[in-house]
Structure formats: C-alpha cells, structure tokens
Write an enzyme that holds these catalytic residues in place. Structure first.
Site, PDB file in Angstrom:
ATOM      1  N   ASN A  13      48.017  37.180  42.756  1.00 37.47           N
ATOM      2  CA  ASN A  13      46.946  37.228  41.761  1.00 37.47           C
ATOM      3  C   ASN A  13      46.837  38.675  41.299  1.00 37.47           C
ATOM      4  OD1 ASN A  13      44.627  37.152  40.262  1.00 37.47           O
ATOM      5  ND2 ASN A  13      43.245  36.667  41.971  1.00 37.47           N
ATOM      6  N   LYS A  15      45.148  39.835  38.929  1.00 33.36           N
ATOM      7  CA  LYS A  15      43.836  40.158  38.359  1.00 33.36           C
ATOM      8  C   LYS A  15      44.045  40.922  37.046  1.00 33.36           C
ATOM      9  CE  LYS A  15      41.893  39.791  42.916  1.00 33.36           C
ATOM     10  NZ  LYS A  15      40.812  40.096  43.833  1.00 33.36           N
ATOM     11  N   HIS A  99      37.983  31.257  40.833  1.00 35.98           N
ATOM     12  CA  HIS A  99      38.013  32.472  41.658  1.00 35.98           C
ATOM     13  C   HIS A  99      36.590  33.030  41.770  1.00 35.98           C
ATOM     14  CE1 HIS A  99      38.869  36.502  43.064  1.00 35.98           C
ATOM     15  NE2 HIS A  99      40.054  36.055  43.439  1.00 35.98           N
ATOM     16  N   GLU A 101      35.531  35.909  41.531  1.00 37.49           N
ATOM     17  CA  GLU A 101      35.201  36.897  40.498  1.00 37.49           C
ATOM     18  C   GLU A 101      34.794  36.200  39.192  1.00 37.49           C
ATOM     19  OE1 GLU A 101      38.820  39.143  40.925  1.00 37.49           O
ATOM     20  OE2 GLU A 101      38.153  39.764  42.916  1.00 37.49           O
ATOM     21  N   GLU A 171      39.059  31.556  50.081  1.00 37.63           N
ATOM     22  CA  GLU A 171      38.944  33.010  49.963  1.00 37.63           C
ATOM     23  C   GLU A 171      37.517  33.435  50.297  1.00 37.63           C
ATOM     24  OE1 GLU A 171      42.235  34.713  47.250  1.00 37.63           O
ATOM     25  OE2 GLU A 171      40.490  34.264  46.032  1.00 37.63           O
ATOM     26  N   GLY A 177      39.627  42.048  48.551  1.00 38.14           N
ATOM     27  CA  GLY A 177      39.731  43.430  48.102  1.00 38.14           C
ATOM     28  C   GLY A 177      39.014  44.429  48.993  1.00 38.14           C
ATOM     29  N   SER A 217      42.573  40.005  51.342  1.00 37.71           N
ATOM     30  CA  SER A 217      43.213  41.121  52.044  1.00 37.71           C
ATOM     31  C   SER A 217      44.418  40.685  52.872  1.00 37.71           C
ATOM     32  CB  SER A 217      42.202  41.884  52.904  1.00 37.71           C
ATOM     33  OG  SER A 217      41.179  42.436  52.087  1.00 37.71           O
TER      34      SER A 217
HETATM   35  P1  PGA Z   1      42.991  40.617  47.770  1.00 40.73           P
HETATM   36  O1  PGA Z   1      42.571  39.529  46.647  1.00 40.73           O
HETATM   37  O2  PGA Z   1      44.297  40.118  48.379  1.00 40.73           O
HETATM   38  O3  PGA Z   1      43.174  41.893  47.009  1.00 40.73           O
HETATM   39  O4  PGA Z   1      41.900  40.665  48.768  1.00 40.73           O
HETATM   40  C1  PGA Z   1      42.775  38.155  46.848  1.00 40.73           C
HETATM   41  C2  PGA Z   1      42.197  37.401  45.679  1.00 40.73           C
HETATM   42  O5  PGA Z   1      41.118  37.764  45.193  1.00 40.73           O
HETATM   43  O6  PGA Z   1      42.809  36.415  45.206  1.00 40.73           O
END
Ligand code: PGA
Length: 257
Positions: A13, A15, A99, A101, A171, A177, A217
């Site tokens: 991803n 982003k 997601h 976000e 998640e 993140g 992460s």
């Molecule tokens: P991350 O993000 O691996 O940077 O924690 C995962 C995601 O939001 O899909």
C-alpha cells in the site's frame, strides 16, 4: 481448515507516495530482488495517477498492480471519483477499501464500504476490505466486538458465488505507521476471530477459503513470524513496500512458508 487451501497474498500500500517517474526504477529493482516459486500472489496498490506507469513498468512481473480506493457509483456526475470499471480497464487486479485512513479522514462508513465492495465485484476486481480497532477500543476490551461489527456490516451483502474470493485485512489502527506491530498472538487471535465470524455468516467451508491479511508495521524482520500464524494468509504492507528490496523480501517470506 487447512491453510494450504489459501494462497498467500502480499499487497503493498503505497498510500500517497512516489511519482509515476519513479515506477520504472522501482520495478527493475523489485524484479532483481524477487525470488518466487509461483506459490504466492502479490500486488502493489498505487495512487490512481501512477497506475498506467506501474503497469508499463511491471511488464510480465508476477507482482500485479492494485488501487487504494474506488467509487461506489458506476458512472456519472461524481466529480473527483474513480469507478471500478475505470480501474478494471487499466488492468487493476486488487483494490483496498475501507482503510482506516479513509474511514478516519474521509468519514467512510461500513455501509459505503459495502457498496464499494459490490462495485468492485461487478468489475471483476478483488477487494481487500480493511478492518481494525483503535487503541482505546483495544484497551477497553472492545477490539473483538468492534472488528466483528465491521466484518458483518462491510461483508454482509456479498453474493454467495463471490464470497470465497474475498480478502480481508486486519489492521489495528495503533499499529499502522507507528512501528508498533501487533504481537503474533494478538494478530492471530483477531484473524481467527474474523474467520469464525465469516464462518457464522457464510459457513465454515467458505470462511476457510477467504484470505485474511495482517497489516500494521509489517516489515522484512517481523513478516516471517506473522505469516507463520495459522489464520494469517498474507500482509498489507505500507511503509516497507516503498523499498523494493524489503518488499521483495516479504514476498519471499510468504513464498517460503
Ligand atoms: P504500515 O501501513 O505498514 O506503514 O504500518 C500499513 C497500512 O496502512 O496498510
């Protein structure tokens, strides 16, 4: 059900990162670093404007191209939206929906995510449906019930013939993140719970075929232990997918397993 019935899936991803002009360099490094036996599915979910450049740079690489969101509408006066048919026309194989976000910054509800899911299925794109609890919900002991309600609301309307092909990504918001990964036991417990809920909704046979990913992460160091868990069938990888060598390493870890 036997884990070998489910092909691992590693989805990057990106982003809102990278430019189309960076696609070629990324893919040539990814190809060089990839060691694949053919037993694992993989994709990079890129921002919309990068998708044509990603497809061109990908060539015949086994890693496919995905998207990060889609409109719930088919076509028409929806300024700024991108339809599932547009994504399918660009050869998009997977699309992330729901997601945290998008839920958090754009007010997306389970009902909207359910509509997006149906739009993707109609276009022949595999949805990666994200669910996950906040830290406050986990601390209050509500993680299992909260994620269960997300799964029931987002996936409740899927027609029977499409169910086994779904992908769900667990998640936990507190792990995205932050560098703070869920422990293997925390991730496994929730993924097993999601499978049990899917079993209740669709029957255990279908639930045993649905791929459940962990995201938050995940990186080249912790991927092997997470992917070894019985109900974790792959990963949704944010930050670590931006580095081609590390992403190739995670795909390799899934392929070994
Ligand atoms: P991350 O993000 O691996 O940077 O924690 C995962 C995601 O939001 O899909």
């Amino acid at each position: 059900m036997d884990k070998t019935l489910r092909r691992p899936l590693i989805a990057g991803n990106w982003k809102m990162n990278k430019l189309a002009s960076e696609a070629l360099g990324y893919w040539s490094q990814l190809r060089q670093a990839l060691r694949l036996t053919g037993g694992t599915d993989s994709a990079i979910c890129a921002p919309f404007p990068l998708i044509p450049a990603m497809q061109a740079a990908r060539g015949d690489c086994a890693v496919l191209v995905g998207a990060q969101d889609v409109s719930c509408h088919q076509a028409g006066a929806y300024t700024g939206e991108v339809s599932a048919a547009m994504l399918a026309d660009l050869g998009v194989a997977y699309c992330i929906i729901g997601h945290s976000e998008r839920r958090g910054y754009h007010g997306e509800t389970n009902e909207l995510i359910s509509e997006k899911l149906l739009a993707l299925l109609e276009a022949g794109i595999t949805p990666i449906v994200c669910v996950g609890e906040s830290l406050a919900q986990r601390d209050e002991g509500q993680a299992l019930s909260f994620v269960e309600s997300q799964v029931r609301s987002c996936l409740g309307a899927v027609p029977q013939e499409a169910r086994a092909g779904l992908v769900v990504a667990y998640e936990p918001i507190w792990a995205i993140g932050t560098g703070r990964t869920a422990t293997e036991a925390q991730a496994q417990d929730m993924c097993a719970h999601i499978r049990a809920v899917l079993g209740d909704m669709y029957g255990p046979e279908t639930a045993g075929r649905i791929r459940i990913l962990y995201g938050g992460s995940m990186n080249g160091k912790n991927a092997r232990a997470l992917l070894a868990q019985p109900d974790i069938d792959g990963g949704l990888i944010g930050g670590a997918s931006l580095k081609s060598a590390e992403f190739a390493d995670i795909i390799g870890a899934a392929d070994e397993g």
